[in-house]
Design an enzyme around this catalytic site. Sequence first.
Site, PDB file in Angstrom:
ATOM      1  N   ARG A 164     -14.009 -11.527 -28.498  1.00 41.80           N
ATOM      2  CA  ARG A 164     -14.255 -10.094 -28.701  1.00 41.80           C
ATOM      3  C   ARG A 164     -14.731  -9.475 -27.374  1.00 41.80           C
ATOM      4  O   ARG A 164     -15.605 -10.011 -26.712  1.00 41.80           O
ATOM      5  CB  ARG A 164     -15.329  -9.897 -29.783  1.00 41.80           C
ATOM      6  CG  ARG A 164     -15.724  -8.444 -30.023  1.00 41.80           C
ATOM      7  CD  ARG A 164     -16.936  -8.026 -29.220  1.00 41.80           C
ATOM      8  NE  ARG A 164     -17.402  -6.675 -29.531  1.00 41.80           N
ATOM      9  CZ  ARG A 164     -18.366  -6.052 -28.860  1.00 41.80           C
ATOM     10  NH1 ARG A 164     -18.955  -6.646 -27.854  1.00 41.80           N
ATOM     11  NH2 ARG A 164     -18.729  -4.844 -29.178  1.00 41.80           N
ATOM     12  N   VAL A 165     -14.137  -8.373 -27.018  1.00 46.37           N
ATOM     13  CA  VAL A 165     -14.535  -7.674 -25.792  1.00 46.37           C
ATOM     14  C   VAL A 165     -15.095  -6.316 -26.184  1.00 46.37           C
ATOM     15  O   VAL A 165     -14.483  -5.587 -26.971  1.00 46.37           O
ATOM     16  CB  VAL A 165     -13.319  -7.513 -24.845  1.00 46.37           C
ATOM     17  CG1 VAL A 165     -13.678  -6.637 -23.650  1.00 46.37           C
ATOM     18  CG2 VAL A 165     -12.833  -8.884 -24.371  1.00 46.37           C
ATOM     19  N   GLY A 166     -16.244  -5.994 -25.641  1.00 47.04           N
ATOM     20  CA  GLY A 166     -16.869  -4.709 -25.971  1.00 47.04           C
ATOM     21  C   GLY A 166     -16.473  -3.623 -24.984  1.00 47.04           C
ATOM     22  O   GLY A 166     -15.477  -3.735 -24.256  1.00 47.04           O
ATOM     23  N   ASP A 167     -17.271  -2.576 -24.953  1.00 43.47           N
ATOM     24  CA  ASP A 167     -16.983  -1.432 -24.083  1.00 43.47           C
ATOM     25  C   ASP A 167     -17.399  -1.673 -22.630  1.00 43.47           C
ATOM     26  O   ASP A 167     -16.867  -1.048 -21.720  1.00 43.47           O
ATOM     27  CB  ASP A 167     -17.708  -0.190 -24.603  1.00 43.47           C
ATOM     28  CG  ASP A 167     -19.222  -0.406 -24.669  1.00 43.47           C
ATOM     29  OD1 ASP A 167     -19.654  -1.511 -25.072  1.00 43.47           O
ATOM     30  OD2 ASP A 167     -19.975   0.523 -24.330  1.00 43.47           O
ATOM     31  N   THR A 169     -24.382   1.909 -23.833  1.00 45.82           N
ATOM     32  CA  THR A 169     -24.834   0.695 -24.499  1.00 45.82           C
ATOM     33  C   THR A 169     -24.804   0.989 -26.006  1.00 45.82           C
ATOM     34  O   THR A 169     -24.711   2.134 -26.414  1.00 45.82           O
ATOM     35  CB  THR A 169     -26.253   0.272 -24.065  1.00 45.82           C
ATOM     36  OG1 THR A 169     -27.189   1.206 -24.582  1.00 45.82           O
ATOM     37  CG2 THR A 169     -26.392   0.205 -22.561  1.00 45.82           C
ATOM     38  N   GLY A 170     -24.881  -0.071 -26.791  1.00 43.23           N
ATOM     39  CA  GLY A 170     -24.799   0.108 -28.240  1.00 43.23           C
ATOM     40  C   GLY A 170     -23.498  -0.477 -28.749  1.00 43.23           C
ATOM     41  O   GLY A 170     -22.936  -1.385 -28.124  1.00 43.23           O
ATOM     42  N   SER A 218     -29.716 -10.278 -24.361  1.00 44.67           N
ATOM     43  CA  SER A 218     -28.468  -9.535 -24.491  1.00 44.67           C
ATOM     44  C   SER A 218     -27.683  -9.420 -23.204  1.00 44.67           C
ATOM     45  O   SER A 218     -26.657  -8.760 -23.169  1.00 44.67           O
ATOM     46  CB  SER A 218     -28.773  -8.131 -25.014  1.00 44.67           C
ATOM     47  OG  SER A 218     -29.663  -7.480 -24.135  1.00 44.67           O
ATOM     48  N   GLY A 242     -20.088  -1.255 -28.968  1.00 46.71           N
ATOM     49  CA  GLY A 242     -18.992  -1.056 -28.037  1.00 46.71           C
ATOM     50  C   GLY A 242     -17.753  -0.489 -28.700  1.00 46.71           C
ATOM     51  O   GLY A 242     -17.014   0.289 -28.094  1.00 46.71           O
ATOM     52  N   THR A 248     -23.462  -7.370 -19.942  1.00 52.74           N
ATOM     53  CA  THR A 248     -23.910  -7.696 -21.307  1.00 52.74           C
ATOM     54  C   THR A 248     -23.356  -9.036 -21.774  1.00 52.74           C
ATOM     55  O   THR A 248     -22.355  -9.516 -21.239  1.00 52.74           O
ATOM     56  CB  THR A 248     -23.419  -6.595 -22.286  1.00 52.74           C
ATOM     57  OG1 THR A 248     -23.989  -6.809 -23.579  1.00 52.74           O
ATOM     58  CG2 THR A 248     -21.907  -6.592 -22.428  1.00 52.74           C
ATOM     59  N   THR A 268     -27.453  -4.143 -23.736  1.00 50.16           N
ATOM     60  CA  THR A 268     -26.639  -4.134 -22.526  1.00 50.16           C
ATOM     61  C   THR A 268     -27.508  -3.525 -21.451  1.00 50.16           C
ATOM     62  O   THR A 268     -28.339  -2.676 -21.744  1.00 50.16           O
ATOM     63  CB  THR A 268     -25.394  -3.239 -22.772  1.00 50.16           C
ATOM     64  OG1 THR A 268     -24.597  -3.847 -23.771  1.00 50.16           O
ATOM     65  CG2 THR A 268     -24.572  -3.032 -21.516  1.00 50.16           C
TER      66      THR A 268
END
Length: 309
Positions: free
Chosen positions: A188-191, A211-212, A45, A214, A178, A160
């Site tokens: 796609r962009v996460g947090d 984490t988790g 990850s 986003g 991550t 992450t």
Amino acid sequence: MLIIGSPNTECGLMAGLRVLECGGSAVDAVEQTLRVVEEQAGDGSVGLGGLPNILGQVELDASIMDGRNLAAGAVAALQGFLHPISVARRVMELLPHVLLVGQGAFLFAQEIGAERAELLTERGREELEMRLRAVSGTVAENEPLYRRVQALLGFRPGGTACAIAVDAGGHICTGVTTSGWAFKYPGRVGDSPLIGAGNYADDRYGAAACTGIGEAAIRIGAARSVVLRLSTGQRLDEALWQVMQEARRLKLGVPLHLNIYALSESGEHALCSTSRERAHYLCAYPGDREPRRLPALPLAALGDAPACT
Ligand code: ASP
């Protein structure tokens, strides 16, 4: 001085602690910790061996924030480089910008001579093929990509790595790295690279990293919310509990999975997690020989205001 991290920082946390013990800055310690994690091919990850997007490309997100002056740097959807956390740090130090994405992040990483790497491992390729085979009965070859992403929603291996350090000068730094939501839609962009969502640090009040899923942390501005609550004098556990309550109100289309790691200016730290099994985090103080493993605040008991470590 201290450093805390998500469970998957176990391989790097002591390297980060050593940086602090030798007089290094919180920024150096966080970068060092996360670089070690990024090199582990077995961690599916983060960095090398991170699970790819739906096209089989490993896209990395990372950010770092310096609590001394609220300086921050981040990269998103970066392909082909081993250490996105170091590229994020250089964004912070060399550019007037905070976040570079995709081609721009790639160009910058090339310009600063960041280490190149083929991030997709055999395991990552096989995992994607296996998932696609599993949904081939429901999504035909010629259907748009988003249909495949939808079909794979049920499998969400993610993960992450994050770390928060306090150095001898009392300065705080937070870093997050991550490969994001496995089999995500390209781009796609996460947090993790979004300051305020997955990462926030301010020496005056504290820091938080997530984490988790986003999308949950983005929608409630989770990391900044925690620190803002700390700035109003709220206790660390109360701040975490209330931010987690906001997350629980969201409709996400998938079950909520969120971990918020936080540290107050006075050095208290805690993890609030939706995880059913007892979640934990790691912590190390000068003189420690291995990371201490600490339990998350029990979600059900948060209303009873348990003490933070
Ligand atoms: N927070 C990461 C993201 O949404 C993934 C994860 O931690 O599972 O990209």
